[in-house]
Motif scaffolding. Sequence first.
Motif, PDB file in Angstrom:
ATOM      1  N   HIS A  73       0.958  -1.040  -0.019  1.00 48.20           N
ATOM      2  CA  HIS A  73      -0.123  -0.060  -0.050  1.00 48.20           C
ATOM      3  C   HIS A  73       0.847   1.163   0.078  1.00 48.20           C
ATOM      4  CE1 HIS A  73      -3.688  -2.492   0.928  1.00 48.20           C
ATOM      5  NE2 HIS A  73      -2.726  -3.064   1.929  1.00 48.20           N
ATOM      6  N   PHE A  74       0.548   2.081  -0.774  1.00 52.19           N
ATOM      7  CA  PHE A  74       1.459   3.373  -0.815  1.00 52.19           C
ATOM      8  C   PHE A  74       0.292   4.735  -1.446  1.00 52.19           C
ATOM      9  CE2 PHE A  74       1.373   1.684  -5.071  1.00 52.19           C
ATOM     10  CZ  PHE A  74       1.724   2.523  -5.933  1.00 52.19           C
ATOM     11  N   GLU A  75       0.792   5.745  -1.304  1.00 52.65           N
ATOM     12  CA  GLU A  75       0.084   7.103  -1.739  1.00 52.65           C
ATOM     13  C   GLU A  75       0.798   7.255  -3.097  1.00 52.65           C
ATOM     14  OE1 GLU A  75       0.068  10.006   1.255  1.00 52.65           O
ATOM     15  OE2 GLU A  75      -0.982   8.849   2.630  1.00 52.65           O
ATOM     16  N   LYS A  76      -0.172   7.433  -4.160  1.00 55.84           N
ATOM     17  CA  LYS A  76       0.260   7.877  -5.273  1.00 55.84           C
ATOM     18  C   LYS A  76       0.071   9.275  -5.453  1.00 55.84           C
ATOM     19  CE  LYS A  76      -0.923   7.197 -10.262  1.00 55.84           C
ATOM     20  NZ  LYS A  76      -1.187   8.616 -10.230  1.00 55.84           N
ATOM     21  N   ALA A  77       1.098  10.008  -5.973  1.00 55.26           N
ATOM     22  CA  ALA A  77       0.955  11.592  -6.352  1.00 55.26           C
ATOM     23  C   ALA A  77       0.208  11.569  -7.474  1.00 55.26           C
ATOM     24  CB  ALA A  77       2.400  12.164  -6.466  1.00 55.26           C
ATOM     25  N   ALA A  78      -0.350  12.876  -7.666  1.00 53.11           N
ATOM     26  CA  ALA A  78      -1.376  12.973  -9.012  1.00 53.11           C
ATOM     27  C   ALA A  78      -0.922  12.469 -10.184  1.00 53.11           C
ATOM     28  CB  ALA A  78      -1.894  14.179  -8.985  1.00 53.11           C
ATOM     29  N   SER A  79       0.297  12.773 -10.630  1.00 53.28           N
ATOM     30  CA  SER A  79       0.951  12.688 -11.942  1.00 53.28           C
ATOM     31  C   SER A  79       1.878  11.407 -12.143  1.00 53.28           C
ATOM     32  CB  SER A  79       1.640  13.899 -12.499  1.00 53.28           C
ATOM     33  OG  SER A  79       2.659  14.482 -11.605  1.00 53.28           O
ATOM     34  N   ALA A  80       2.306  10.822 -10.943  1.00 53.48           N
ATOM     35  CA  ALA A  80       3.262   9.851 -11.056  1.00 53.48           C
ATOM     36  C   ALA A  80       2.882   8.313 -11.407  1.00 53.48           C
ATOM     37  CB  ALA A  80       4.046   9.683  -9.806  1.00 53.48           C
ATOM     38  N   CYS A  81       3.547   7.789 -12.144  1.00 46.81           N
ATOM     39  CA  CYS A  81       3.023   6.371 -12.637  1.00 46.81           C
ATOM     40  C   CYS A  81       4.230   5.488 -12.409  1.00 46.81           C
ATOM     41  CB  CYS A  81       2.693   6.203 -14.014  1.00 46.81           C
ATOM     42  SG  CYS A  81       0.779   6.761 -14.201  1.00 46.81           S
ATOM     43  N   LYS A  82       5.329   5.991 -12.751  1.00 46.98           N
ATOM     44  CA  LYS A  82       6.582   5.183 -12.296  1.00 46.98           C
ATOM     45  C   LYS A  82       7.134   5.301 -10.970  1.00 46.98           C
ATOM     46  CE  LYS A  82       7.543   4.329 -17.060  1.00 46.98           C
ATOM     47  NZ  LYS A  82       8.700   3.935 -18.027  1.00 46.98           N
ATOM     48  N   PHE A  83       7.570   4.263 -10.307  1.00 46.35           N
ATOM     49  CA  PHE A  83       7.855   4.098  -8.896  1.00 46.35           C
ATOM     50  C   PHE A  83       9.057   3.338  -8.707  1.00 46.35           C
ATOM     51  CE2 PHE A  83       3.741   5.709  -8.704  1.00 46.35           C
ATOM     52  CZ  PHE A  83       3.648   6.377  -7.554  1.00 46.35           C
ATOM     53  N   ASP A  84       9.916   3.487  -7.710  1.00 44.95           N
ATOM     54  CA  ASP A  84      11.221   2.644  -7.536  1.00 44.95           C
ATOM     55  C   ASP A  84      10.585   1.809  -6.318  1.00 44.95           C
ATOM     56  OD1 ASP A  84      12.466   4.115  -9.462  1.00 44.95           O
ATOM     57  OD2 ASP A  84      13.732   5.212  -8.036  1.00 44.95           O
ATOM     58  N   VAL A  85      11.067   0.608  -6.008  1.00 41.83           N
ATOM     59  CA  VAL A  85      10.606  -0.375  -5.089  1.00 41.83           C
ATOM     60  C   VAL A  85      11.977  -0.551  -4.577  1.00 41.83           C
ATOM     61  CG1 VAL A  85       9.672  -2.545  -4.430  1.00 41.83           C
ATOM     62  CG2 VAL A  85       8.555  -1.020  -6.425  1.00 41.83           C
ATOM     63  N   ARG A  86      12.033  -0.639  -3.182  1.00 46.88           N
ATOM     64  CA  ARG A  86      13.244  -0.857  -2.475  1.00 46.88           C
ATOM     65  C   ARG A  86      13.023  -1.911  -1.376  1.00 46.88           C
ATOM     66  NH1 ARG A  86      16.817   3.560   0.517  1.00 46.88           N
ATOM     67  NH2 ARG A  86      15.011   3.507   2.032  1.00 46.88           N
ATOM     68  N   GLY A  87      13.532  -2.982  -1.446  1.00 49.01           N
ATOM     69  CA  GLY A  87      13.453  -4.216  -0.494  1.00 49.01           C
ATOM     70  C   GLY A  87      14.879  -4.247   0.273  1.00 49.01           C
ATOM     71  N   THR A  88      14.588  -4.210   1.769  1.00 46.72           N
ATOM     72  CA  THR A  88      15.401  -4.658   2.572  1.00 46.72           C
ATOM     73  C   THR A  88      15.382  -6.125   3.177  1.00 46.72           C
ATOM     74  OG1 THR A  88      15.587  -2.323   3.513  1.00 46.72           O
ATOM     75  CG2 THR A  88      16.451  -3.842   4.855  1.00 46.72           C
ATOM     76  N   PHE A  89      16.522  -6.672   3.059  1.00 43.21           N
ATOM     77  CA  PHE A  89      16.606  -8.169   3.338  1.00 43.21           C
ATOM     78  C   PHE A  89      16.996  -8.296   4.900  1.00 43.21           C
ATOM     79  CE2 PHE A  89      17.210  -7.485  -1.121  1.00 43.21           C
ATOM     80  CZ  PHE A  89      16.097  -8.402  -1.764  1.00 43.21           C
ATOM     81  N   GLU A  90      16.898  -9.879   5.227  1.00 36.56           N
ATOM     82  CA  GLU A  90      17.128  -9.861   6.733  1.00 36.56           C
ATOM     83  C   GLU A  90      18.399  -9.971   6.993  1.00 36.56           C
ATOM     84  OE1 GLU A  90      15.557 -13.884   9.159  1.00 36.56           O
ATOM     85  OE2 GLU A  90      16.656 -14.429   7.131  1.00 36.56           O
ATOM     86  N   ASP A  91      19.328  -9.987   5.945  1.00 29.44           N
ATOM     87  CA  ASP A  91      21.091  -9.731   6.242  1.00 29.44           C
ATOM     88  C   ASP A  91      21.113  -8.290   6.091  1.00 29.44           C
ATOM     89  OD1 ASP A  91      20.779  -9.174   3.531  1.00 29.44           O
ATOM     90  OD2 ASP A  91      22.107 -10.551   2.800  1.00 29.44           O
ATOM     91  N   LYS A  92      20.093  -7.079   5.936  1.00 26.83           N
ATOM     92  CA  LYS A  92      20.342  -5.722   6.175  1.00 26.83           C
ATOM     93  C   LYS A  92      20.734  -5.257   5.038  1.00 26.83           C
ATOM     94  CE  LYS A  92      19.250  -5.947  10.470  1.00 26.83           C
ATOM     95  NZ  LYS A  92      17.984  -6.108  10.769  1.00 26.83           N
ATOM     96  N   THR A  93      21.041  -6.147   3.675  1.00 26.16           N
ATOM     97  CA  THR A  93      21.315  -5.575   2.441  1.00 26.16           C
ATOM     98  C   THR A  93      19.954  -5.162   1.571  1.00 26.16           C
ATOM     99  OG1 THR A  93      20.927  -7.718   1.400  1.00 26.16           O
ATOM    100  CG2 THR A  93      23.202  -7.188   2.076  1.00 26.16           C
ATOM    101  N   THR A  94      20.220  -4.124   0.700  1.00 31.40           N
ATOM    102  CA  THR A  94      19.081  -3.564   0.094  1.00 31.40           C
ATOM    103  C   THR A  94      19.007  -3.756  -1.419  1.00 31.40           C
ATOM    104  OG1 THR A  94      19.905  -1.381  -0.058  1.00 31.40           O
ATOM    105  CG2 THR A  94      18.382  -1.681   1.765  1.00 31.40           C
ATOM    106  N   ALA A  95      17.950  -3.619  -1.954  1.00 31.41           N
ATOM    107  CA  ALA A  95      18.042  -3.606  -3.571  1.00 31.41           C
ATOM    108  C   ALA A  95      17.011  -2.841  -3.874  1.00 31.41           C
ATOM    109  CB  ALA A  95      17.728  -5.232  -4.234  1.00 31.41           C
ATOM    110  N   VAL A  96      16.991  -2.060  -5.291  1.00 30.06           N
ATOM    111  CA  VAL A  96      15.946  -1.366  -5.656  1.00 30.06           C
ATOM    112  C   VAL A  96      15.657  -1.789  -7.147  1.00 30.06           C
ATOM    113  CG1 VAL A  96      15.652   1.171  -6.424  1.00 30.06           C
ATOM    114  CG2 VAL A  96      16.795   0.751  -4.239  1.00 30.06           C
TER     115      VAL A  96
END
Length: 122
Positions: A73-96
């Motif tokens: 769930h997220f809030e979408k700004a009026a004109s934005a359609c493309k988003f970056d999704v970031r995941g944080t993993f159990e080992d504290k690393t992240t990926a986008v």
Amino acid sequence: MKKLALIASAAALAAATPTLADEWDFLLTNSTGKLITKIEVAPAGSGSWVENKVEAELNKDGKVKPGGKTTIHFEKAASACKFDVRGTFEDKTTAVWPNVNLCDNSYVTIAFTGEKPTFKAN
């Protein structure tokens, strides 16, 4: 005359009210092979990360097991359609996963090809 002043005041107040963002969601499938402990979404390239609004009754701890699915769930700004999704993993690393079109896609599968984050959306 009082009616005209009242109408003009109401119109000015409505014009001064900030635009509210829409509540949006999509179904995320975790095909990374790693336990995800946190998902965040930001308008593409902005770096303005907002954490997923977890549905406590469905996913109490907000974690997504490998092969698991969850609604983001997220809030979408009026004109934005493309988003970056970031995941944080159990080992504290992240990926986008950049530039995911969430206006046209309700299902997003995130994965890695080698070490590169990849996604499928439909």
